[in-house]
Scaffold this active site. Structure first.
Site, short mmCIF file in Angstrom:
data_model
loop_
_atom_site.label_atom_id
_atom_site.label_comp_id
_atom_site.label_asym_id
_atom_site.label_seq_id
_atom_site.Cartn_x
_atom_site.Cartn_y
_atom_site.Cartn_z
N ARG A 41 -20.40 -31.28 0.48
CA ARG A 41 -21.93 -31.35 0.85
C ARG A 41 -22.64 -30.21 1.43
NH1 ARG A 41 -25.06 -36.43 3.34
NH2 ARG A 41 -27.36 -35.56 3.42
N CYS A 68 -11.44 -27.04 1.25
CA CYS A 68 -11.50 -25.77 0.47
C CYS A 68 -10.36 -24.92 1.09
CB CYS A 68 -12.73 -25.09 0.79
SG CYS A 68 -13.19 -24.69 2.56
N TRP A 420 1.97 17.61 -0.41
CA TRP A 420 1.82 16.76 -1.23
C TRP A 420 2.73 15.39 -0.89
CZ3 TRP A 420 5.77 14.15 -4.00
CH2 TRP A 420 5.60 13.50 -4.98
N TYR A 424 1.46 11.85 -0.17
CA TYR A 424 1.97 10.75 -0.97
C TYR A 424 2.26 9.45 -0.03
CZ TYR A 424 4.30 8.35 -5.09
OH TYR A 424 4.54 7.53 -5.83
N ASP A 440 -0.93 17.51 -6.59
CA ASP A 440 -0.35 16.59 -7.79
C ASP A 440 -0.82 16.99 -9.18
OD1 ASP A 440 1.21 13.91 -8.14
OD2 ASP A 440 -0.41 13.86 -9.63
#
Length: 482
Positions: A41, A68, A420, A424, A440
């Site tokens: 409610r 919940c 690079w 990464y 890349d």
């Protein structure tokens, strides 16, 4: 973090699922905090307080709703605010940084003062670092109570409680009853057994592009270490010298289901934290997509992949090896080389699971090995040896303790690791959302002009400025398009 009371109340009244995990509602008259989608409610506006995180509501003295179940809300804590320090701290807390250490030790690892760290947590999460760690422990225990048949003793240790007494005291304090009474369904308790078998759901904020994630992992699967079949990803794992196996596939609702087989139940929080990072479950896809879609060039790519995530890494050293092996060869070729490395220097599983036979080699083993015998160029072997030696010398090298710039600089100091490779590693292991490997080849192909002319790296970086702070997601969209 400021929350507009009226706006939050409207979202709560509508039970709008888009706000699930973005804030929590504490009801002053009941002492309970709920998710925005709770079917209970609706309380009056003057009787509710809105908090940005479950930890903030917990620290204020409210207990989680049994209806919940706040532990099932998407965990978006790492995406609140703009503090990279908070994001890195959350990653370390998830990995257990506050289980056996104090806040000052955590602050020291992050290079900030304890007072500053507390202030940043208050500002962005509305709770202290200790409250965040405690709330995660309680909510994981509550999830295990609801989703498994594990005995309460095993749940206590699996959730990170140091003792059964502390576990019972915490739940009696929160709910006014013992933890076992929260398990609604009857039935016999089932121990995890000597192999530590646990199944549970890992929630996320939808949408989620699982096919793309699975395809990414399948192309890079290392023989003996990983396996992709149908809609399931499986792999071997090793933590603190203990080996295990896990698998992940789509679950009911907005969740992935993980089946974990690991003899040490107390490692479960760390395993869950790693899985959440591998599958990028804490991302807020709607916020990221809205930002990137402002670029007219990226907009159609974002529309085509609304639930795109950036795949993470299970282990930092493993990812660094993948990155080095991927220098200037195909993805398939790098996976084959990694398979040879695993077969030669990985630790065999006591009980292989089909094609899953070995865990990934440890840095100290690789540092002492003659890697050129595996059929790779000597320069590549030398770089792998250098990375392994660097990690042996500095175990924090691949942890989320530094800023993106500092991390890249530290990685580039290793022989054979260029921009690079460093970017990464930052993108997939350090989970830096703004990491961007501009050189890349895949990105350059995706950004090529209509006549096939590839842009210069400086042009790529200039274009990517408008994608900050989500350049890693822009890169993933470009790779998907290519």
């Amino acid at each position: 973090m400021d929350l507009d009371h009226d706006a939050c109340y409207r979202a709560m009244c509508l039970r709008d699922a888009r706000f699930d995990g973005r804030f929590f509602i504490a009801v002053k008259t009941t002492g309970v905090y709920c998710r925005p989608v709770c079917r209970a409610r609706t309380p009056r506006s003057e009787n509710v307080i809105f908090y940005p995180t479950a930890a903030a509501a917990h620290e204020a003295g409210f207990r989680p709703c049994l209806r919940c179940r706040p532990e099932t809300a998407p965990d978006l804590g790492a995406w609140r605010g703009t503090s990279n320090t908070v994001s890195r701290a959350l990653a370390l807390i998830e990995a257990g940084a506050l289980d056996d250490a104090r806040i000052d030790a955590l602050a020291s690892r992050l290079g900030v003062g304890e007072r500053q760290l507390r202030r940043l947590f208050r500002e962005h999460l509305g709770a202290s670092p200790v409250a965040v760690a405690q709330t995660r422990r309680v909510l994981l225990a509550k999830q295990l109570i609801h989703e498994t048949r594990l005995p309460m003793t095993e749940i206590a240790f699996a959730a990170g409680f140091g003792s059964i007494r502390r576990f019972n005291e915490t739940f009696r304090s929160l709910f006014g009853r013992p933890p076992g009474s929260l398990r609604r369904a009857g039935g016999e308790e089932i121990s995890a057994g000597p192999q530590g078998e646990v199944n549970l759901l890992l929630r996320y904020q939808p949408p989620y592009d699982w096919p793309l994630m699975l395809a990414f992992l399948e192309r890079r699967a290392i023989p003996g270490l990983e396996r992709v079949t149908a809609d399931t990803y499986a792999r071997t794992i090793q933590l603190e010298g203990v080996q295990g196996v896990l698998s992940v596939h789509p679950g009911d609702g907005n969740a992935l289901r993980a089946a974990i087989r690991f003899p040490k139940l107390s490692a479960l929080p760390a395993i869950i934290a790693r899985l959440r990072r591998v599958f990028d479950l804490a991302a807020d896809p709607l916020a990221i997509a809205a930002h990137l879609a402002q670029d007219s060039w990226l907009a159609p790519l974002v529309a085509a992949r609304p639930g795109l995530r950036v795949p993470g890494a299970w282990d930092g050293f493993e990812l660094a090896v993948r990155a080095v092996l991927g220098q200037q060869i195909t993805v398939a070729g790098a996976a084959r080389l990694a398979g040879r490395l695993v077969a030669a220097y990985g630790e065999p599983l006591p009980a292989p699971d089909g094609t899953l036979t070995h865990s990934f080699p440890r840095p100290e083993v690789v540092a002492a090995a003659d890697l050129a015998s595996l059929g790779m160029p000597r320069s590549r072997a030398a770089t792998l040896s250098a990375v392994a030696a660097a990690l042996v010398a500095d175990p924090e090298l691949l942890s989320a303790t530094r800023s993106l710039e500092e991390a890249v600089q530290k990685l580039r100091a290793i022989r054979g690791v260029g921009e690079w490779t460093a970017q990464y590693i930052a993108l997939r292991q350090l989970r830096e959302p703004d990491a961007f490997p501009a050189a890349d080849l895949g990105l350059l192909r995706a950004l090529a002009a209509a006549d096939g002319t590839r842009p210069a790296q400086s042009e790529v970086l200039a274009r990517a400025e408008k994608w900050r702070p989500w350049r890693a997601y822009a890169a993933q969209h470009l790779w998907a398009a290519a």
